[in-house]
Design an enzyme around this catalytic site. Sequence first.
Site, PDB file in Angstrom:
ATOM      1  N   SER A 137      -2.006  14.614 -33.915  1.00  0.00           N
ATOM      2  CA  SER A 137      -1.780  13.341 -34.605  1.00  0.00           C
ATOM      3  C   SER A 137      -2.650  13.277 -35.849  1.00  0.00           C
ATOM      4  O   SER A 137      -3.687  13.948 -35.915  1.00  0.00           O
ATOM      5  CB  SER A 137      -2.155  12.196 -33.676  1.00  0.00           C
ATOM      6  OG  SER A 137      -2.050  10.958 -34.359  1.00  0.00           O
ATOM      7  N   TYR A 150      -7.106   7.189 -27.253  1.00  0.00           N
ATOM      8  CA  TYR A 150      -6.053   8.063 -27.805  1.00  0.00           C
ATOM      9  C   TYR A 150      -6.615   8.943 -28.923  1.00  0.00           C
ATOM     10  O   TYR A 150      -6.389  10.155 -28.952  1.00  0.00           O
ATOM     11  CB  TYR A 150      -4.897   7.198 -28.326  1.00  0.00           C
ATOM     12  CG  TYR A 150      -3.757   7.998 -28.917  1.00  0.00           C
ATOM     13  CD1 TYR A 150      -2.922   8.755 -28.102  1.00  0.00           C
ATOM     14  CD2 TYR A 150      -3.514   7.994 -30.289  1.00  0.00           C
ATOM     15  CE1 TYR A 150      -1.880   9.495 -28.644  1.00  0.00           C
ATOM     16  CE2 TYR A 150      -2.477   8.716 -30.836  1.00  0.00           C
ATOM     17  CZ  TYR A 150      -1.653   9.468 -30.014  1.00  0.00           C
ATOM     18  OH  TYR A 150      -0.629  10.202 -30.552  1.00  0.00           O
TER      19      TYR A 150
HETATM   20  O1  NJP Z   1       6.588   9.837 -27.512  1.00  0.00           O
HETATM   21  P1  NJP Z   1       7.701   9.474 -26.425  1.00  0.00           P
HETATM   22  P2  NJP Z   1       6.634  10.792 -28.811  1.00  0.00           P
HETATM   23  N1  NJP Z   1       4.002  15.521 -18.289  1.00  0.00           N
HETATM   24  O2  NJP Z   1       7.053   8.465 -25.556  1.00  0.00           O
HETATM   25  C1  NJP Z   1       6.789  13.217 -21.916  1.00  0.00           C
HETATM   26  C2  NJP Z   1       2.501  12.434 -30.626  1.00  0.00           C
HETATM   27  N2  NJP Z   1       2.455  11.392 -31.649  1.00  0.00           N
HETATM   28  O3  NJP Z   1       7.868  11.599 -28.860  1.00  0.00           O
HETATM   29  O4  NJP Z   1       7.510  12.575 -18.720  1.00  0.00           O
HETATM   30  C3  NJP Z   1       5.071  15.959 -18.960  1.00  0.00           C
HETATM   31  O5  NJP Z   1       8.994   9.143 -27.069  1.00  0.00           O
HETATM   32  C4  NJP Z   1       7.885  12.171 -21.760  1.00  0.00           C
HETATM   33  O6  NJP Z   1       8.856  12.556 -20.807  1.00  0.00           O
HETATM   34  P3  NJP Z   1       8.791  12.030 -19.251  1.00  0.00           P
HETATM   35  C5  NJP Z   1       2.224  11.947 -29.222  1.00  0.00           C
HETATM   36  O7  NJP Z   1       0.846  11.797 -28.971  1.00  0.00           O
HETATM   37  C6  NJP Z   1       3.342  10.362 -31.654  1.00  0.00           C
HETATM   38  O8  NJP Z   1       6.272   9.972 -29.968  1.00  0.00           O
HETATM   39  O9  NJP Z   1       9.978  12.652 -18.610  1.00  0.00           O
HETATM   40  N3  NJP Z   1       5.697  15.240 -19.904  1.00  0.00           N
HETATM   41  C7  NJP Z   1       8.531  12.187 -23.146  1.00  0.00           C
HETATM   42  O10 NJP Z   1       9.500  13.198 -23.228  1.00  0.00           O
HETATM   43  C8  NJP Z   1       2.833  13.070 -28.418  1.00  0.00           C
HETATM   44  O11 NJP Z   1       1.917  14.124 -28.240  1.00  0.00           O
HETATM   45  C9  NJP Z   1       3.268   9.370 -32.637  1.00  0.00           C
HETATM   46  O12 NJP Z   1       8.810  10.546 -19.311  1.00  0.00           O
HETATM   47  C10 NJP Z   1       5.232  14.013 -20.148  1.00  0.00           C
HETATM   48  C11 NJP Z   1       7.384  12.545 -24.070  1.00  0.00           C
HETATM   49  O13 NJP Z   1       6.334  13.089 -23.273  1.00  0.00           O
HETATM   50  C12 NJP Z   1       4.003  13.541 -29.278  1.00  0.00           C
HETATM   51  O14 NJP Z   1       3.801  12.965 -30.567  1.00  0.00           O
HETATM   52  C13 NJP Z   1       2.281   9.452 -33.607  1.00  0.00           C
HETATM   53  C14 NJP Z   1       4.118  13.486 -19.485  1.00  0.00           C
HETATM   54  C15 NJP Z   1       6.859  11.339 -24.844  1.00  0.00           C
HETATM   55  O15 NJP Z   1       7.882  10.837 -25.635  1.00  0.00           O
HETATM   56  C16 NJP Z   1       5.367  13.118 -28.780  1.00  0.00           C
HETATM   57  O16 NJP Z   1       5.389  11.742 -28.472  1.00  0.00           O
HETATM   58  C17 NJP Z   1       1.382  10.497 -33.576  1.00  0.00           C
HETATM   59  C18 NJP Z   1       3.498  14.299 -18.519  1.00  0.00           C
HETATM   60  N4  NJP Z   1       2.437  13.871 -17.821  1.00  0.00           N
HETATM   61  C19 NJP Z   1       1.483  11.463 -32.601  1.00  0.00           C
HETATM   62  N5  NJP Z   1       3.895  12.231 -19.938  1.00  0.00           N
HETATM   63  C20 NJP Z   1       4.240   8.235 -32.707  1.00  0.00           C
HETATM   64  N6  NJP Z   1       5.291   8.236 -31.911  1.00  0.00           N
HETATM   65  O17 NJP Z   1       4.045   7.326 -33.542  1.00  0.00           O
HETATM   66  C21 NJP Z   1       4.832  11.985 -20.871  1.00  0.00           C
HETATM   67  O18 NJP Z   1       0.409  10.547 -34.508  1.00  0.00           O
HETATM   68  N7  NJP Z   1       5.655  13.048 -21.016  1.00  0.00           N
END
Ligand code: NJP
Length: 236
Positions: A137, A150
């Site tokens: 990030s 975070y």
């Molecule tokens: O978030 P979201 P993003 N084990 O909530 C999965 C970074 N980022 O796409 O577990 C395995 O739509 C969850 O799937 P499920 C952020 O920190 C974002 O934005 O099946 N998987 C879903 O597919 C992150 O590293 C922003 O519910 C796990 C996914 O993760 C990355 O971008 C800004 C899990 C999350 O999808 C992708 O996040 C920034 C686990 N324990 C950085 N827990 C932003 N969105 O503004 C969750 O600077 N998941």
Amino acid sequence: NEKVAVVTGASRGAGKAIATRLMAEGVKLAIIGSSEQIHETSKELNENGGEVLSLQADVSDEHQVKEAFKKTLDHYGKIDILVNNAGVGFFKTVEETTTEEWDKVFSVNTKGVFLTTREVLPSMKENKSGTIITISSDVGRRAIPNGSAYTATKYAVQGFIGSVAQEVQEYGIRMGTVNPGAIDTYFADSNQGETHKEDWLKVDDIAEAVCYMASAAKHMVVDEIMLHPLSQEYPR
Ligand code: NJP
């Protein structure tokens, strides 16, 4: 000799877009998510003609991570690309932050990256090649208020990747981070497509950055791509 990629957190959001983009480039996939939604996403990708292994696993659980990578190696025989994308976040003052919330973000965002990276390295070392891309990030480079837990996880990830990159360089393994600003996803209990996110980064912007890193000429490492919406304050 098609490439094989593992994408974590691919159920939805940026991870799903990264998987979709890699598939369009002819990469075979193993996708990981902690909820059952991962299987729906796999089905969607399969319907578009890709080869996808669907793995429901929590990246913060050592046993589940080991199992998922074993299944992937048994199925494909190698892993060329690992995309550490799974991540969670919440935003509140430090006094409002519970110990459970602190532990949860560190488990997924930091320990998760450690567990998956550790698991993929032996086979990459054997193949003398591999690319590990971690979605960190812009807050991993500059702190923001009301996001101490975070922010701390993403600073930690940056240090982890920087250290391991030097350990594995001699094996032809390259590591980089994509450091985005606000992306329109489901992050932090939000929904994709909300009107206030109109000017935010799109998931395809992240997929494009990952694709550039993964397909860079073999003699170079793209260490870091930092990107943010033009409407957002410049990261400092
Ligand atoms: O978030 P979201 P993003 N084990 O909530 C999965 C970074 N980022 O796409 O577990 C395995 O739509 C969850 O799937 P499920 C952020 O920190 C974002 O934005 O099946 N998987 C879903 O597919 C992150 O590293 C922003 O519910 C796990 C996914 O993760 C990355 O971008 C800004 C899990 C999350 O999808 C992708 O996040 C920034 C686990 N324990 C950085 N827990 C932003 N969105 O503004 C969750 O600077 N998941």
